[in-house]
Write an enzyme that holds these catalytic residues in place. Structure first.
Site, PDB file in Angstrom:
ATOM      1  N   LYS A  92      -3.107   0.541  -1.093  1.00 30.51           N
ATOM      2  CA  LYS A  92      -3.496   1.950  -1.214  1.00 30.51           C
ATOM      3  C   LYS A  92      -4.110   2.510   0.070  1.00 30.51           C
ATOM      4  CE  LYS A  92      -2.489   2.790  -5.608  1.00 30.51           C
ATOM      5  NZ  LYS A  92      -1.522   3.843  -6.016  1.00 30.51           N
ATOM      6  N   GLU A 132      -7.719  11.181  -7.431  1.00 24.97           N
ATOM      7  CA  GLU A 132      -7.717  10.625  -8.779  1.00 24.97           C
ATOM      8  C   GLU A 132      -7.515   9.128  -8.641  1.00 24.97           C
ATOM      9  OE1 GLU A 132      -4.953  11.598  -7.368  1.00 24.97           O
ATOM     10  OE2 GLU A 132      -3.763   9.795  -7.744  1.00 24.97           O
ATOM     11  N   SER A 189       1.013  -6.466  -3.997  1.00 25.41           N
ATOM     12  CA  SER A 189       0.456  -5.158  -3.636  1.00 25.41           C
ATOM     13  C   SER A 189      -1.065  -5.133  -3.583  1.00 25.41           C
ATOM     14  CB  SER A 189       0.950  -4.096  -4.617  1.00 25.41           C
ATOM     15  OG  SER A 189       0.605  -4.472  -5.937  1.00 25.41           O
TER      16      SER A 189
END
Lengths: 401, 263
Positions: free
Chosen positions: A89, A111, A378
C-alpha cells in the site's frame, strides 16, 4: 500496453460517477497528475522516496521448500511484505501524498479496510508533514486494533464509520461524503485501483512498480519472464500493480484470487469478479456484488482487506476479456495457507496474500516443472495474528504442518 | 404529462410564490405510510414532489437521508415497488403535482435504463434526479429518457465553474437543481454568502427554472434563497419531521417553507 480505451474507461468499465461537487476536483486531479507524469523530477522524487524510505526494491525470494512441496513450477515470492509499513500500500500513498503536496493541499483523507492503506497514508503524511484523517468501518476498527494504534501513533485521526455494514465500503462512502464537504483544501488518497477516474489509473501507475521490478528481477534470477504471476484481489491494487506490466506478454499467465469467504454458494464472500454483475459503486462502473434491485450486498472475508463488494474497473476488464484468470479461495483455505507458508518458508503472509498462496499450489502443478511462478506476497500477517489466533489452530493444520 | 413541471413552476409564479420541491423517502417508514407523507407535503403547499428511492451507498446524502434510506430498504423498498405502489398512490391523491424520482444511477441501471424510463412515464413520473451522474456519463441514459419524454434534471454545484455550469444547463430538462453548499444533503444553520450570485448566474443561462437545494430547512432560508431562484428543494427537514412526528409534521415544515417563499 494499455487497456484504457477512452479517458478513464477500460472497455465498458471505469468512468466518473460522482456528485457534481466532486467533478471539478477530479478534473483538477486528472490535470495535476498528467503534468506530474510529464515532469521527470516528480518521477525521480517518487523513486527516491521509495528507495530511501520504503526500502525498494523489495526482494524476489526463491521459495525452495514450497517448490519442493508442490512439485511443479519453481516458486518465487515478490516480497511486498518487506516494504516499509508491511504491505504494498505504501507504493501508492507515497506517490499520491507527493502529488497532494505538489497540488498545494495540506490535508489528506483516506479510507481503510484492514488498516494497511490507512497506516501507509498516515506514514506518508507524517513523512511530509500533512494532516491526515482516516475513515474506517467500526467493525474493522475492532478487527484491526493494531493498525488503529499504528495510525494514531503516526499522528493520524481515525474516524470509525458506523453506517451500513461498518466495513470498507462504508468507510469509502463516508470518505467521499467528507470529501464532498471539504473538497477545496482536501486531497482524498484512495487506496485501491477503484473509485472515479483518474484514481484507478493513478493507483495502477504507482503500484506498477511491483510488476516492473518482477520483470527485471526475473530476468536476473532465472533468465526469463515468469510463466505465471498470481495475486490476491479485493479492490485489486496489489494485483493490478503486479500484473499490469505484463499485459502485453502473452506468455505470462496472469491469475487473480478473490475472497471465497464461507464459499461461493453461501452468499458470504468477496468474489465480485466471479459472481458480481455490472454496476456503479464508489464512482466507477465495474463488477459489483449487488441484488437484483441494485442494492450493494455486504461482502464477507476473513481478511478485512478483501471484504469489499467491488473491484477496480481495469481488473474487471482484464477478467471479462480473459487476459486475467480468476479463482477464489475460502476463509478456511486462506487460513490453512497462512499456516502452511509460515511453516514452510518462515514468512507470515497477510490473510489477503494467503488467498493467493491458497491457489498457488494448484497453479504450480498445472504449470509443471521447468516453469516459473511468482506469487505476490502483498503484505505481512502480523496485523492478522489476533484474528487468526482467536480462531484457535485447526487440528488438521497441526497434523499437516 | 409533458411540461407538467414547467406548469407547476408557472402556477407558483402566477401566485407570486417560489416553488417548493418537497423531498421524502419512499418506503420510510414503509411504502404505504410514505404515501401519506407525500400527500401531507402537498397539503402543506409543495408544488413538486421529489420521491427518494433508497440506495445502500448514498454518497451524496447526509446522515438524515442516509438513515431514511436504511429504514426504507429494511421496509422492502425497491425502485420497482416504488413505481408500482408508491407513485400511482401519490398520483391518485395529488393529481396536480408533478413527481420527480431521485435515486442513484446503480438503482436505475439494475432495473434497466429503458425499462425504467418506460415504467416511470407509464406510472406518472415527470423527471428524474441522479446525483451521481454528471453530464459526461449521462449520454446513454438521456437518450432513453428523451424517448419517453422523461426529464433528466441536472445538478450544479458551488464548485462548478461558470463555463461548466453553462454547458450543464444548456441541455437541462425540467429544472436545474443548484446544490447550495459544497457538501451532502442536510440542514445547515448558514448558507454560503455568494449563493445568490451563483443562482442568478445559473438562472441567466438556463432555459428552465432553477431551484436551490441542500441545507434549506426554514422559512427565513427559503425567503433569502427563494429571492434568487425559482424555488427551493427541502429534504432532510421533511424527512426528520416525518420520522419524529408523522405526516402532519411534514405538512407543517412545507407550510412554513412556503410562507418563506411568498413574495
Amino acid at each position: 500496453m494499455d487497456t484504457q480505451t477512452a479517458p478513464g474507461r477500460f472497455g465498458r468499465y471505469g468512468g466518473r460517477y460522482v456528485p457534481e461537487t466532486l467533478v471539478p476536483a477530479l478534473l483538477e486531479l486528472e490535470q495535476a497528475y498528467a503534468e506530474a507524469r510529464k515532469d521527470p523530477a516528480f518521477d525521480e522524487q517518487v523513486a527516491q522516496v521509495l528507495r530511501e524510505f520504503v526500502g525498494r526494491e523489495t526482494p524476489l525470494t526463491p521459495a525452495r521448500r514450497l517448490t519442493e512441496k508442490w512439485g511443479g513450477a519453481e516458486v518465487w515470492l515478490k516480497r511486498e511484505d518487506l516494504a516499509h509499513t508491511g504491505a504494498h500500500k505504501i507504493n501508492n500513498t507515497i506517490g499520491q501524498v507527493l502529488l497532494a503536496r505538489r497540488m498545494g493541499k495540506k490535508r489528506v483523507i483516506a479510507e481503510t479496510g484492514a488498516g494497511q492503506h490507512g497506516v501507509a497514508t498516515a506514514t506518508a503524511c507524517a513523512l511530509f508533514g500533512l494532516t491526515c484523517e482516516v475513515y474506517m468501518g467500526a467493525l474493522d476498527v475492532e478487527r484491526q486494533a493494531l493498525n488503529v494504534f499504528r495510525m494514531k501513533a503516526l499522528g493520524a485521526t481515525v474516524r470509525p464509520v458506523e453506517s451500513g455494514s461498518r466495513t470498507l465500503k462504508d468507510a469509502m462512502n463516508e470518505a467521499m461524503r467528507v470529501w464532498v464537504s471539504q473538497v477545496e483544501d482536501t486531497y482524498y488518497v484512495i487506496g485501491s485501483a477503484a473509485g472515479p477516474h483518474p484514481y484507478p489509473t493513478i493507483v495502477r501507475d504507482f503500484q506498477s512498480v511491483i510488476g516492473r521490478e518482477i520483470r527485471t528481477q526475473s530476468l536476473v534470477a532465472f533468465g526469463k519472464l515468469p510463466d505465471a504471476i498470481i495475486a490476491c484481489i479485493g479492490g485489486g491494487s496489489n494485483a493490478i500493480g503486479a500484473l499490469h506490466p505484463f499485459l502485453g506478454d502473452a506468455s505470462v499467465r496472469l491469475v487473480g484470487v478473490e475472497a471465497g469467504g464461507h464459499g461461493l454458494d453461501s452468499g458470504q464472500h468477496g468474489a465480485s469478479l466471479t459472481l458480481g454483475t455490472e454496476g456503479v459503486l464508489h464512482g466507477s462502473r465495474s463488477l459489483v456484488l449487488q441484488d437484483e434491485h441494485g442494492q450493494i450486498i455486504e461482502a464477507h472475508s476473513i481478511s478485512a482487506g478483501l471484504d469489499y463488494p467491488g473491484v477496480g474497473p481495469e481488473l474487471a476488464h482484464m477478467a471479462k476479456t480473459g487476459r486475467m484468470e480468476v479463482r477464489t479461495a475460502t476463509d478456511d483455505e486462506a487460513l490453512a495457507a497462512f499456516y502452511m507458508v509460515s511453516r514452510t518458508e518462515g514468512i507470515l503472509p497477510a490473510l489477503e496474500s494467503s488467498h493467493a498462496f491458497a491457489r498457488a499450489g494448484e497453479l504450480a502443478r498445472e504449470l509443471g516443472k521447468g516453469k516459473y511462478l511468482v506469487i505476490n506476497c502483498s503484505g505481512r500477517g502480523d496485523k492478522d495474528v489476533a484474528t487468526i489466533a482467536a480462531r484457535g489452530m485447526p487440528p488438521a493444520i497441526q497434523e499437516k504442518a | 404529462m409533458s411540461g407538467e413541471i414547467a406548469e407547476a413552476f408557472a402556477r407558483a409564479k402566477a401566485r407570486g410564490e417560489g416553488a417548493l420541491v418537497a423531498y421524502a423517502m419512499a418506503g420510510d417508514p414503509d411504502l404505504a405510510r410514505s404515501v401519506d407523507v407525500f400527500a401531507a407535503c402537498v397539503e402543506g403547499g409543495a408544488d413538486i414532489l421529489e420521491i427518494g428511492v433508497a440506495f445502500s451507498d448514498p454518497i451524496a446524502d447526509g446522515p438524515v437521508i442516509q438513515a431514511a434510506s436504511e429504514r426504507a430498504l429494511k421496509a422492502g423498498s425497491t425502485l420497482k415497488r416504488v413505481l408500482d405502489e408508491v407513485v400511482p398512490a401519490v398520483r391518485a391523491r395529488c393529481p396536480q403535482t408533478p413527481l420527480v424520482v431521485m435515486t442513484y444511477v446503480n438503482v436505475v441501471m439494475a432495473l434497466g435504463e429503458e425499462r425504467y424510463a418506460k415504467l416511470a412515464r407509464e406510472r406518472g413520473v415527470s423527471g428524474t434526479i441522479l446525483p451521481d451522474l454528471p453530464p459526461e456519463e449521462s449520454a446513454g441514459l438521456r437518450e432513453a429518457f428523451d424517448k419517453e419524454g422523461l426529464e433528466l434534471i441536472p445538478l450544479c454545484a458551488p464548485t462548478t465553474s461558470p463555463a461548466r455550469a453553462e454547458r450543464i444547463v444548456k441541455d437541462a430538462r425540467g429544472f436545474v437543481y443548484c446544490v447550495s453548499v459544497a457538501g451532502v444533503t442536510g440542514m445547515r444553520s448558514e448558507l454560503p454568502a455568494n449563493l445568490s450570485e451563483r443562482l442568478e448566474m445559473v438562472r441567466r443561462s438556463s432555459p428552465v427554472p432553477v431551484v436551490a437545494g441542500f441545507g434549506i430547512s426554514n422559512a427565513e432560508q427559503a425567503r433569502v434563497v427563494g429571492a434568487h431562484a425559482d424555488g427551493v428543494v427541502v429534504g432532510s427537514a421533511i424527512v426528520r419531521a416525518a420520522q419524529a412526528d408523522g405526516p402532519a409534521a411534514a405538512r407543517q415544515v412545507c407550510a412554513e417553507i412556503k410562507r418563506g417563499l411568498k413574495r
